[in-house]
Design a protein around this motif. Structure first.
Motif, PDB file in Angstrom:
ATOM      1  N   UNK A   1      14.756  -1.795  16.463  1.00 58.87           N
ATOM      2  CA  UNK A   1      13.328  -2.051  16.224  1.00 58.87           C
ATOM      3  C   UNK A   1      13.015  -2.052  14.728  1.00 58.87           C
ATOM      4  N   UNK A   2      12.145  -2.936  14.323  1.00 58.30           N
ATOM      5  CA  UNK A   2      11.763  -3.022  12.927  1.00 58.30           C
ATOM      6  C   UNK A   2      10.962  -1.786  12.507  1.00 58.30           C
ATOM      7  N   UNK A   3      11.251  -1.309  11.301  1.00 55.37           N
ATOM      8  CA  UNK A   3      10.571  -0.118  10.792  1.00 55.37           C
ATOM      9  C   UNK A   3       9.131  -0.446  10.411  1.00 55.37           C
ATOM     10  N   UNK A   4       8.222   0.408  10.853  1.00 56.70           N
ATOM     11  CA  UNK A   4       6.802   0.206  10.555  1.00 56.70           C
ATOM     12  C   UNK A   4       6.274   1.276   9.605  1.00 56.70           C
ATOM     13  N   UNK A   5       7.176   1.998   8.951  1.00 57.98           N
ATOM     14  CA  UNK A   5       6.758   3.049   8.024  1.00 57.98           C
ATOM     15  C   UNK A   5       6.180   2.422   6.762  1.00 57.98           C
ATOM     16  N   UNK A   6       4.987   2.845   6.372  1.00 58.06           N
ATOM     17  CA  UNK A   6       4.331   2.321   5.187  1.00 58.06           C
ATOM     18  C   UNK A   6       4.737   3.163   3.989  1.00 58.06           C
ATOM     19  N   UNK A   7       5.175   2.544   2.899  1.00 58.14           N
ATOM     20  CA  UNK A   7       5.575   3.312   1.703  1.00 58.14           C
ATOM     21  C   UNK A   7       4.413   4.148   1.169  1.00 58.14           C
ATOM     22  N   UNK A   8       4.708   5.288   0.554  1.00 57.12           N
ATOM     23  CA  UNK A   8       3.628   6.161   0.069  1.00 57.12           C
ATOM     24  C   UNK A   8       2.816   5.559  -1.060  1.00 57.12           C
ATOM     25  N   UNK A   9       3.370   4.607  -1.819  1.00 57.61           N
ATOM     26  CA  UNK A   9       2.616   4.054  -2.942  1.00 57.61           C
ATOM     27  C   UNK A   9       1.451   3.175  -2.493  1.00 57.61           C
ATOM     28  N   UNK A  10       1.437   2.773  -1.221  1.00 62.76           N
ATOM     29  CA  UNK A  10       0.372   1.881  -0.747  1.00 62.76           C
ATOM     30  C   UNK A  10      -0.989   2.567  -0.843  1.00 62.76           C
ATOM     31  N   UNK A  11      -1.031   3.892  -0.626  1.00 65.01           N
ATOM     32  CA  UNK A  11      -2.309   4.605  -0.675  1.00 65.01           C
ATOM     33  C   UNK A  11      -2.899   4.647  -2.079  1.00 65.01           C
ATOM     34  N   UNK A  12      -2.087   4.408  -3.103  1.00 70.17           N
ATOM     35  CA  UNK A  12      -2.570   4.435  -4.477  1.00 70.17           C
ATOM     36  C   UNK A  12      -2.949   3.051  -4.993  1.00 70.17           C
TER      37      UNK A  12
ATOM     38  N   UNK B   1      -4.002  -7.775 -12.071  1.00 64.32           N
ATOM     39  CA  UNK B   1      -3.834  -7.215 -13.414  1.00 64.32           C
ATOM     40  C   UNK B   1      -4.405  -5.811 -13.548  1.00 64.32           C
ATOM     41  N   UNK B   2      -5.194  -5.369 -12.566  1.00 66.86           N
ATOM     42  CA  UNK B   2      -5.792  -4.035 -12.615  1.00 66.86           C
ATOM     43  C   UNK B   2      -5.068  -3.045 -11.705  1.00 66.86           C
ATOM     44  N   UNK B   3      -3.974  -3.456 -11.105  1.00 67.98           N
ATOM     45  CA  UNK B   3      -3.231  -2.559 -10.231  1.00 67.98           C
ATOM     46  C   UNK B   3      -2.521  -1.485 -11.046  1.00 67.98           C
ATOM     47  N   UNK B   4      -2.348  -0.295 -10.483  1.00 69.31           N
ATOM     48  CA  UNK B   4      -1.558   0.738 -11.166  1.00 69.31           C
ATOM     49  C   UNK B   4      -0.099   0.298 -11.295  1.00 69.31           C
ATOM     50  N   UNK B   5       0.620   0.806 -12.266  1.00 66.82           N
ATOM     51  CA  UNK B   5       2.025   0.398 -12.459  1.00 66.82           C
ATOM     52  C   UNK B   5       2.914   0.675 -11.252  1.00 66.82           C
ATOM     53  N   UNK B   6       2.592   1.696 -10.436  1.00 67.14           N
ATOM     54  CA  UNK B   6       3.418   2.004  -9.274  1.00 67.14           C
ATOM     55  C   UNK B   6       3.311   0.943  -8.182  1.00 67.14           C
ATOM     56  N   UNK B   7       2.393   0.011  -8.326  1.00 66.04           N
ATOM     57  CA  UNK B   7       2.174  -1.007  -7.304  1.00 66.04           C
ATOM     58  C   UNK B   7       2.870  -2.321  -7.633  1.00 66.04           C
ATOM     59  N   UNK B   8       3.605  -2.391  -8.725  1.00 65.45           N
ATOM     60  CA  UNK B   8       4.212  -3.658  -9.152  1.00 65.45           C
ATOM     61  C   UNK B   8       5.548  -3.391  -9.824  1.00 65.45           C
TER      62      UNK B   8
END
Length: 253
Positions: free
Chosen positions: A62-73, A81-88
């Protein structure tokens, strides 16, 4: 006598035929016993469970549906261009000239959605920034921890070790969390105007010193009537230039 002999011959032929037939039947049962195991009956698998391949069956995980923790930030549907560095993920060019504009190619991480100036969703984009390290950016672009243990009214003015963190939408080179020596800059809520007014009007009774939290000096002025007026005039001058401040070492409001 000839008839009796013929009868005996027919009986012998019948006995021989009966013996041969029994022998044939017995030989057939023995062969079936040798080829079939009665204690382990053969079973047939259903058609759906049989395999037509000699390879091991492929099991689809089954495909993993776990969302990475950085998504909440990472804000959704905001400007890339306004995204935090952890998002790119960006290709950092450390060969840029200090103080000059620099362009970096970036790509958003999975599960992140952002748009450009025209509200069009995009994954690859560029960031324009000034070529400088994070500890060299203006003080308005980072947030530092405060200290209440240092004295702001001192000569020379005291410093303290602070830990500074760059704001999310600011991009720079190097570590985004760095130590820095900062001047003591905090306030306990004391107003300079109030202290000066008390020193001018009620300074002979030590009201200005009591207001600043300096109880011993206040009692000294109270029982000496402001040092016969001399102490009162000196305090007006010292409070006016900011040399005398709150007892906790904070700054005036």
């Amino acid at each position: 006598m000839a008839a009796w002999g013929a009868l005996r011959a027919v009986q012998r032929l019948c006995g021989a035929a009966l013996f041969l037939s029994q022998l044939y039947v017995l030989s057939g049962r023995a062969g079936s016993l040798m080829t079939t195991n009665p204690t382990q009956p053969q079973t047939t698998l259903p058609k759906s469970q049989t395999s037509t391949s000699t390879n091991a069956p492929y099991l689809k995980l089954p495909e993993s549906t776990t969302i990475p923790p950085y998504v909440t930030q990472c804000p959704s549907n905001g400007l890339c261009s306004r995204l935090p560095p952890d998002c790119m993920n960006c290709t950092t060019n450390y060969s840029c000239i200090y103080g000059k504009p620099a362009t970096f190619d970036c790509k958003v991480k999975p599960y992140i959605h952002c748009v450009d100036q025209n509200n069009n969703e995009q994954e690859n984009f560029t960031i324009n920034m000034t070529c400088q390290f994070c500890w060299q950016i203006p003080p308005t672009d980072y947030v530092c921890t405060n200290s209440t243990n240092c004295m702001t009214v001192s000569c020379p003015r005291q410093r303290y070790n602070a830990t500074c963190t760059v704001r999310d939408h600011i991009h720079c080179l190097g570590n985004r969390v760095f130590p820095k020596m900062l001047y003591c800059n905090w306030t306990g809520g004391y107003k300079w105007s109030t202290a000066l007014a008390l020193s001018i009007t009620l300074g002979g009774f030590g009201a200005d010193r009591f207001y600043l939290g300096q109880w011993r000096e206040g009692l000294g002025k109270l029982f000496s009537f402001g040092g016969l007026g001399i102490w009162t005039l000196i305090d007006v001058l010292l409070i006016g230039v900011g040399y005398v401040g709150p007892a906790d070492g904070s700054l005036y409001i």
